[in-house]
Enzyme design. Structure first.
Site, PDB file in Angstrom:
ATOM      1  N   ARG A  53       0.866  -1.176   0.000  1.00  0.00           N
ATOM      2  CA  ARG A  53       0.000   0.000   0.000  1.00  0.00           C
ATOM      3  C   ARG A  53       0.903   1.226   0.000  1.00  0.00           C
ATOM      4  NH1 ARG A  53      -2.321   0.337   6.278  1.00  0.00           N
ATOM      5  NH2 ARG A  53      -0.274   0.488   7.266  1.00  0.00           N
ATOM      6  N   ASN A 102      -5.992   7.096   3.870  1.00  0.00           N
ATOM      7  CA  ASN A 102      -5.648   6.385   5.101  1.00  0.00           C
ATOM      8  C   ASN A 102      -4.180   6.623   5.417  1.00  0.00           C
ATOM      9  OD1 ASN A 102      -6.335   4.126   7.181  1.00  0.00           O
ATOM     10  ND2 ASN A 102      -4.432   3.440   6.231  1.00  0.00           N
ATOM     11  N   GLU A 103      -3.903   7.224   6.568  1.00  0.00           N
ATOM     12  CA  GLU A 103      -2.543   7.345   7.104  1.00  0.00           C
ATOM     13  C   GLU A 103      -1.556   7.914   6.079  1.00  0.00           C
ATOM     14  OE1 GLU A 103      -2.707   3.922  10.556  1.00  0.00           O
ATOM     15  OE2 GLU A 103      -1.707   3.423   8.677  1.00  0.00           O
ATOM     16  N   GLU A 131      -8.401   4.264  15.034  1.00  0.00           N
ATOM     17  CA  GLU A 131      -7.891   2.907  15.218  1.00  0.00           C
ATOM     18  C   GLU A 131      -7.331   2.819  16.635  1.00  0.00           C
ATOM     19  OE1 GLU A 131      -5.265   1.521  12.148  1.00  0.00           O
ATOM     20  OE2 GLU A 131      -6.459   2.414  10.530  1.00  0.00           O
ATOM     21  N   TRP A 187       2.539  -7.737  11.600  1.00  0.00           N
ATOM     22  CA  TRP A 187       2.444  -8.242  10.242  1.00  0.00           C
ATOM     23  C   TRP A 187       3.055  -9.642  10.221  1.00  0.00           C
ATOM     24  CZ3 TRP A 187       3.926  -3.815   6.299  1.00  0.00           C
ATOM     25  CH2 TRP A 187       3.000  -2.761   6.425  1.00  0.00           C
ATOM     26  N   GLU A 197      -1.676  -8.449   7.201  1.00  0.00           N
ATOM     27  CA  GLU A 197      -2.052  -8.133   8.580  1.00  0.00           C
ATOM     28  C   GLU A 197      -2.882  -9.239   9.224  1.00  0.00           C
ATOM     29  OE1 GLU A 197      -3.837  -4.257   8.805  1.00  0.00           O
ATOM     30  OE2 GLU A 197      -1.904  -3.241   8.661  1.00  0.00           O
TER      31      GLU A 197
END
Length: 679
Positions: free
Chosen positions: A112, A150-151, A313, A321, A363
């Site tokens: 990602r 996201n992030e 979160e 991971w 994950e």
């Protein structure tokens, strides 16, 4: 922007990925969310290939069904734009959207965050998917807000594609106007780096010594931040045009991003991803690590960005991971502890990550509330208990403010400059850890406060004590502001390597601490790093002997209002001043010619006269945080110990979660939480 979370009470929620699970599971999952007291479900941030399975082919059926079902179960939906993970068809057909490492290696599809912000192609595809998604869900009654991506900058916070080099060149033109000004700002006369044509200007590239021009590197971080915000703005503008009734936010806090600028310009409030179990993995080899308690500092930095914030979160299980980040399972009570840790520091919405633990993918060991077997477990039970509590007390706490009389100062220029400059950057992290411990163990709540060009004296004067450990870059405007703070009665604490650089990272032609010499009442006449083969010097302050590791400055007194508190010992500069206190106007400035450690920070905090609240006497393992409304204060007590602790009350107080009144003492269970109010 408003930077306020809508609602009347603190509510819980959970992250959920309907696209990853058989549709037959959805109803039961949603019903259990509602039964646990959850109000929100957050979805969609990694689903681009679901929304647009092929270029130009859009499908919202799966999420339409998932959202409608959530609404029937009484849940509100937070929809995310899916731009953190471009689909395979996009990266395959348009490889120019991919990020590139400094050495020229392309980041390919398979994880990602493998895109670059400045690709015109990626920006165009982003516009299309965000507009399609926003229009489709603009009036859906279940959706309360949208999360952008996201992030940002999570997997990578540096970008070296051709598009990034081109954009940086234009950014530099806008910033400097002429090559003469750029060359001066970057000090290119050194080592014959002078640029004679704009086509010669790139982001930092690989060099023989694997080190960059420091002024060029500082601008690189500024450029990355501006690029990230520009990309986020592209999405925020579309959402506000087509879904003006929805709030807008994003989540996570990662490097090379001015989160204050992002939030102030684009967001309604900020959202953070809180994983305190990282503290047990990255303990930094300290003799007295803070472990998960350190996350209170992280949460303080988020509170500085957005006084009301959300947690999108919140850790709810062991994390890892398939190849890294091994974390233990939260012990009984720790999920509750971490949830209230977030709330104590200002969170008015908390979402757990995640409901279901993934059974496949990178994950698959990043556990959520559910284990693989989907059976009841103690983590689910603990989350449900928190949901029940917040239904009763969340309205009391919602919208209250964190109270602090002290702040540790921060600024982006010194953070980014210090990534390369080891003559001040690493000192800051070490000193902040020591100062945070001092405030924690003396039970004195402390803020993080970020200085920028818009900071006012009135903002600083809300504090009695400010700690600014090793601010190398200090502009004349900032130096004047700090002087005014002390003149008006504030106490300022400075450390070595302060005040000697300008906004470009050039050294002033002044004795250290440069623009802060008058305020500190000293100048530096000698300095040295501490050689590992030499004995570590120490300082003597009254009856106390304190190690003076890492870096030492030898001070010359400039002001008759300066008092020498401590001198060096066992070195060639023995008996020379190391720590001073200077009266400046109505206030005080401390200057230490070294890097702070736990012992010295604790002694200095005591010397300032700042004390904890008189209502309570607390053991070391308990954190005190205070949130307050106009007429009531809420004392959060967080026990980071696996043992029961005794609290001494100096006046009767009521415990909010249990609705029990204690007269003079009470106990708090292992990893327990109490919220006390005055009777």
């Amino acid at each position: 922007m408003n930077r306020a979370i809508p609602g009347k009470r603190i509510e819980l929620g959970v992250c959920y990925y309907p696209e990853q699970w058989d549709e037959s599971l959805w109803v039961d999952d949603y019903k259990r969310m509602a039964a646990m007291g959850f109000s929100y479900v957050r979805i969609g941030e990694f689903a681009w290939s679901i929304f647009e399975p092929l270029q130009g082919v859009f499908s919202f059926d799966l999420f339409d069904r998932a959202i409608s079902l959530a609404e029937k179960c009484g849940l509100k939906v937070i929809m995310s734009t899916p731009t953190a993970t471009p689909p395979a068809w996009l990266t395959h057909n348009h490889p120019e959207v991919l990020n590139v490492s400094k050495d020229g290696t392309t980041h390919h599809h398979g994880l990602r965050g493998h895109y670059n912000y400045n690709s015109s192609t990626y920006r165009e595809f982003t516009k299309i998917i965000v507009e399609k998604l926003t229009k489709h869900y603009a009036n859906h009654s279940a959706i309360c807000g949208l999360q952008i991506g996201n992030e940002f900058n999570c997997e990578s916070n540096v970008y070296y594609s051709d598009a990034d080099h081109d954009a940086f060149r234009e950014w530099a033109k806008q910033k400097y106007g002429t090559l003469d000004q750029l060359n001066d700002a970057w000090g290119t006369v050194f080592w014959n780096q002078t640029y004679s044509d704009w086509e010669q200007v790139f982001l930092p590239r690989v060099t023989p010594a694997d080190s960059d021009n420091p002024h060029h590197a500082l601008d690189e971080k500024r450029f990355v931040s501006d690029s990230t915000i520009r990309y986020a703005k592209l999405q925020a503008d579309i959402i506000r045009e087509h879904a003006p009734n929805h709030w807008v936010t994003t989540n996570g806090k990662f490097g090379h991003l001015n989160h204050h600028q992002l939030t102030n310009n684009l967001l309604d409030f900020y959202a953070y991803d809180s994983y305190p179990n990282f503290g047990f993995v990255f303990s930094e080899g300290e003799d007295d690590p803070l472990f998960d308690r350190k996350w209170s500092w992280n949460l303080s930095t988020v509170r500085d960005i957005s006084s009301q914030f959300a947690i999108f979160e919140q850790q709810s299980g062991p994390g890892g991971w398939v190849n890294r980040l091994e974390q233990p399972t939260p012990k009984p009570g720790q999920i509750k502890l971490w949830t209230y840790q977030s709330i104590a520091h200002g969170a008015d919405m908390v979402l757990y990550f995640r409901l279901r633990t993934a059974i496949k993918g990178t994950e698959m060991y990043w556990h959520g509330l559910n284990n693989y077997d989907n059976k009841p477990n103690r983590r689910l039970k603990e989350a449900a208990k928190i949901g029940e509590e917040l239904k009763r007390v969340g309205e009391n706490l919602f919208g209250t403010d964190y109270l602090a009389e002290a702040a540790i100062l921060h600024d982006y220029d010194n953070e980014w400059d210090g990534e390369l400059d080891t003559w001040h950057g690493p000192f800051t992290g070490k000193s902040i850890r020591s100062w945070f411990k001092a405030f924690q163990y003396q039970h004195i709540p402390v803020d993080c406060f970020t200085l920028d060009d818009d900071t006012t004296l009135d903002q600083l004067m809300t504090y009695k004590v400010l700690v600014y450990p090793h601010a190398a870059i200090v502009t004349p405007k900032r130096a004047k502001l700090l002087e005014q703070f002390s003149e008006q009665g504030g106490t300022l604490i400075l450390g070595s390597r302060s005040g000697y650089k300008n906004e470009y990272g050039h050294a002033y032609m002044k004795s250290f601490p440069g623009l802060l010499s008058d305020l500190a009442g000293v100048e530096v006449n000698d300095f040295t790093r501490i050689n590992k083969v030499d004995d570590t010097p120490y300082i003597e302050w009254g009856e106390h002997t304190v190690k003076a590791e890492t870096f030492n400055e030898v001070l010359t007194i400039l002001s008759e209002k300066t008092t020498v508190l401590a001198t060096y010992q066992n070195s060639y500069y023995a008996n020379e001043p190391a720590l001073v206190r200077t009266s400046f106007g109505k206030g005080t400035c401390y200057y230490y010619g070294g890097v702070f450690n736990d012992q010295l920070a604790d002694l200095l905090l005591t010397d300032t006269g700042l004390k904890t609240r008189s209502e309570l006497t607390l053991p070391k393992t308990i954190e005190l945080a205070i949130r307050a409304s106009k007429d009531k204060e809420y004392f959060f007590l967080l026990n980071y110990s696996g043992e029961e602790q005794t609290i001494t009350l100096n006046e009767p107080m009521n415990e909010l979660l249990s609705d029990v009144t204690f007269q003079s003492a009470c106990s708090i269970e292992p990893y327990g939480v109490m919220i006390l109010t005055k009777v």
